[in-house]
Scaffold this motif. Structure first.
Motif, PDB file in Angstrom:
ATOM      1  N   THR A   1       2.144  18.675  57.193  1.00  0.00           N
ATOM      2  CA  THR A   1       1.407  18.090  56.070  1.00  0.00           C
ATOM      3  C   THR A   1       0.723  16.769  56.432  1.00  0.00           C
ATOM      4  N   SER A   2       0.737  16.403  57.712  1.00  0.00           N
ATOM      5  CA  SER A   2       0.187  15.103  58.119  1.00  0.00           C
ATOM      6  C   SER A   2      -1.324  14.994  57.895  1.00  0.00           C
ATOM      7  N   LYS A   3      -2.031  16.112  57.772  1.00  0.00           N
ATOM      8  CA  LYS A   3      -3.482  16.054  57.541  1.00  0.00           C
ATOM      9  C   LYS A   3      -3.814  16.187  56.062  1.00  0.00           C
ATOM     10  N   GLY A   4      -2.800  16.026  55.208  1.00  0.00           N
ATOM     11  CA  GLY A   4      -3.039  16.024  53.771  1.00  0.00           C
ATOM     12  C   GLY A   4      -2.912  17.365  53.080  1.00  0.00           C
ATOM     13  N   GLU A   5      -2.706  18.431  53.826  1.00  0.00           N
ATOM     14  CA  GLU A   5      -2.529  19.745  53.204  1.00  0.00           C
ATOM     15  C   GLU A   5      -1.123  19.850  52.632  1.00  0.00           C
ATOM     16  N   GLU A   6      -1.016  20.465  51.465  1.00  0.00           N
ATOM     17  CA  GLU A   6       0.281  20.637  50.816  1.00  0.00           C
ATOM     18  C   GLU A   6       0.350  22.007  50.157  1.00  0.00           C
ATOM     19  N   ALA A   7       1.560  22.492  49.964  1.00  0.00           N
ATOM     20  CA  ALA A   7       1.760  23.715  49.188  1.00  0.00           C
ATOM     21  C   ALA A   7       1.201  23.466  47.795  1.00  0.00           C
ATOM     22  N   GLY A   8       0.524  24.449  47.258  1.00  0.00           N
ATOM     23  CA  GLY A   8      -0.082  24.337  45.940  1.00  0.00           C
ATOM     24  C   GLY A   8      -1.551  23.960  45.967  1.00  0.00           C
ATOM     25  N   ASP A   9      -2.041  23.408  47.074  1.00  0.00           N
ATOM     26  CA  ASP A   9      -3.473  23.104  47.174  1.00  0.00           C
ATOM     27  C   ASP A   9      -4.255  24.401  47.011  1.00  0.00           C
ATOM     28  N   ARG A  10      -5.428  24.302  46.350  1.00  0.00           N
ATOM     29  CA  ARG A  10      -6.195  25.508  46.076  1.00  0.00           C
ATOM     30  C   ARG A  10      -7.671  25.301  46.392  1.00  0.00           C
ATOM     31  N   LEU A  11      -8.249  26.319  46.978  1.00  0.00           N
ATOM     32  CA  LEU A  11      -9.680  26.387  47.267  1.00  0.00           C
ATOM     33  C   LEU A  11     -10.252  27.446  46.335  1.00  0.00           C
ATOM     34  N   VAL A  12     -11.239  27.083  45.522  1.00  0.00           N
ATOM     35  CA  VAL A  12     -11.854  28.021  44.583  1.00  0.00           C
ATOM     36  C   VAL A  12     -13.173  28.503  45.188  1.00  0.00           C
ATOM     37  N   MET A  13     -13.244  29.818  45.437  1.00  0.00           N
ATOM     38  CA  MET A  13     -14.397  30.389  46.116  1.00  0.00           C
ATOM     39  C   MET A  13     -15.239  31.230  45.166  1.00  0.00           C
ATOM     40  N   SER A  14     -16.529  31.034  45.243  1.00  0.00           N
ATOM     41  CA  SER A  14     -17.498  31.847  44.528  1.00  0.00           C
ATOM     42  C   SER A  14     -18.232  32.647  45.597  1.00  0.00           C
ATOM     43  N   LEU A  15     -17.895  33.936  45.705  1.00  0.00           N
ATOM     44  CA  LEU A  15     -18.379  34.756  46.812  1.00  0.00           C
ATOM     45  C   LEU A  15     -19.162  35.965  46.327  1.00  0.00           C
ATOM     46  N   GLU A  16     -20.126  36.364  47.115  1.00  0.00           N
ATOM     47  CA  GLU A  16     -20.927  37.566  46.866  1.00  0.00           C
ATOM     48  C   GLU A  16     -20.912  38.420  48.124  1.00  0.00           C
ATOM     49  N   PRO A  17     -20.950  39.739  47.979  1.00  0.00           N
ATOM     50  CA  PRO A  17     -20.993  40.615  49.162  1.00  0.00           C
ATOM     51  C   PRO A  17     -22.279  40.407  49.956  1.00  0.00           C
ATOM     52  N   LYS A  18     -22.134  40.313  51.276  1.00  0.00           N
ATOM     53  CA  LYS A  18     -23.280  40.251  52.178  1.00  0.00           C
ATOM     54  C   LYS A  18     -23.407  41.533  52.979  1.00  0.00           C
ATOM     55  N   SER A  19     -22.280  42.200  53.192  1.00  0.00           N
ATOM     56  CA  SER A  19     -22.216  43.494  53.861  1.00  0.00           C
ATOM     57  C   SER A  19     -20.883  44.112  53.439  1.00  0.00           C
ATOM     58  N   PRO A  20     -20.603  45.353  53.835  1.00  0.00           N
ATOM     59  CA  PRO A  20     -19.331  45.961  53.411  1.00  0.00           C
ATOM     60  C   PRO A  20     -18.088  45.185  53.840  1.00  0.00           C
ATOM     61  N   ASP A  21     -18.168  44.378  54.900  1.00  0.00           N
ATOM     62  CA  ASP A  21     -16.982  43.645  55.357  1.00  0.00           C
ATOM     63  C   ASP A  21     -17.119  42.122  55.261  1.00  0.00           C
ATOM     64  N   THR A  22     -18.201  41.622  54.662  1.00  0.00           N
ATOM     65  CA  THR A  22     -18.430  40.180  54.646  1.00  0.00           C
ATOM     66  C   THR A  22     -18.832  39.680  53.260  1.00  0.00           C
ATOM     67  N   LEU A  23     -18.200  38.583  52.875  1.00  0.00           N
ATOM     68  CA  LEU A  23     -18.526  37.883  51.633  1.00  0.00           C
ATOM     69  C   LEU A  23     -19.034  36.499  52.005  1.00  0.00           C
ATOM     70  N   ALA A  24     -19.917  35.949  51.207  1.00  0.00           N
ATOM     71  CA  ALA A  24     -20.432  34.608  51.487  1.00  0.00           C
ATOM     72  C   ALA A  24     -20.704  33.882  50.179  1.00  0.00           C
ATOM     73  N   GLY A  25     -20.623  32.568  50.236  1.00  0.00           N
ATOM     74  CA  GLY A  25     -20.883  31.758  49.054  1.00  0.00           C
ATOM     75  C   GLY A  25     -20.420  30.340  49.265  1.00  0.00           C
ATOM     76  N   THR A  26     -19.733  29.795  48.238  1.00  0.00           N
ATOM     77  CA  THR A  26     -19.251  28.425  48.315  1.00  0.00           C
ATOM     78  C   THR A  26     -17.759  28.371  48.028  1.00  0.00           C
ATOM     79  N   ALA A  27     -17.128  27.308  48.510  1.00  0.00           N
ATOM     80  CA  ALA A  27     -15.713  27.060  48.261  1.00  0.00           C
ATOM     81  C   ALA A  27     -15.569  25.608  47.844  1.00  0.00           C
ATOM     82  N   TYR A  28     -14.846  25.393  46.749  1.00  0.00           N
ATOM     83  CA  TYR A  28     -14.641  24.037  46.251  1.00  0.00           C
ATOM     84  C   TYR A  28     -13.191  23.625  46.459  1.00  0.00           C
TER      85      TYR A  28
END
Length: 126
Positions: free
Chosen positions: A59-86
């Motif tokens: 946890t020395s770099k500030g990451e902790e259990a419970g931290d969350r990344l909220v992603m808004s993703l759209e399909p780019k191909s059958p195996d790839t999603l792309a968008g933004t993460a907050y």
């Protein structure tokens, strides 16, 4: 006649879009980061996809259990999603690409208009 052609065209586009959406990648599951430092659950959260830290070794770099990344993703191909993460903890938005295979993920997050990027490999937890 034009109306019939437009209606047929709209039906084809709608069917193709629905079919493509059904084939799109699904990153849902519990994943282990390749450096062994994180266990993350990826699951739908509202209209987005959330990646929530379940466990962090260092946890020395500030990451902790419970931290969350909220992603808004759209399909780019059958195996790839792309968008933004907050990341609310850091108040930072990243551009992100998620490539999904049967038992692994490759994520690529970028900031500064794609100048600074990082790839992370993930394995499906057993």
């Amino acid at each position: 006649m034009r109306l019939a052609i437009l209606a047929a065209y709209a039906a084809v586009i709608s069917t193709a879009t629905a079919s493509y959406a059904q084939q799109s990648a699904d990153p849902s599951g519990v994943w282990l980061r390749d450096d062994g430092n994180a266990r993350v659950r990826i699951a739908p959260c509202g209209s987005n996809i959330c990646a929530t830290n379940l466990w962090i070794r260092d946890t020395s770099k500030g990451e902790e259990a419970g931290d969350r990344l909220v992603m808004s993703l759209e399909p780019k191909s059958p195996d790839t999603l792309a968008g933004t993460a907050y990341d609310a903890k850091r108040d930072r938005t990243y551009s992100i690409t998620v490539q999904v295979s049967d038992r692994s993920l490759l994520t690529r997050g970028c900031i500064l208009g794609g100048v600074l990027c990082r790839n992370v490999h993930w394995q499906l937890a057993r």
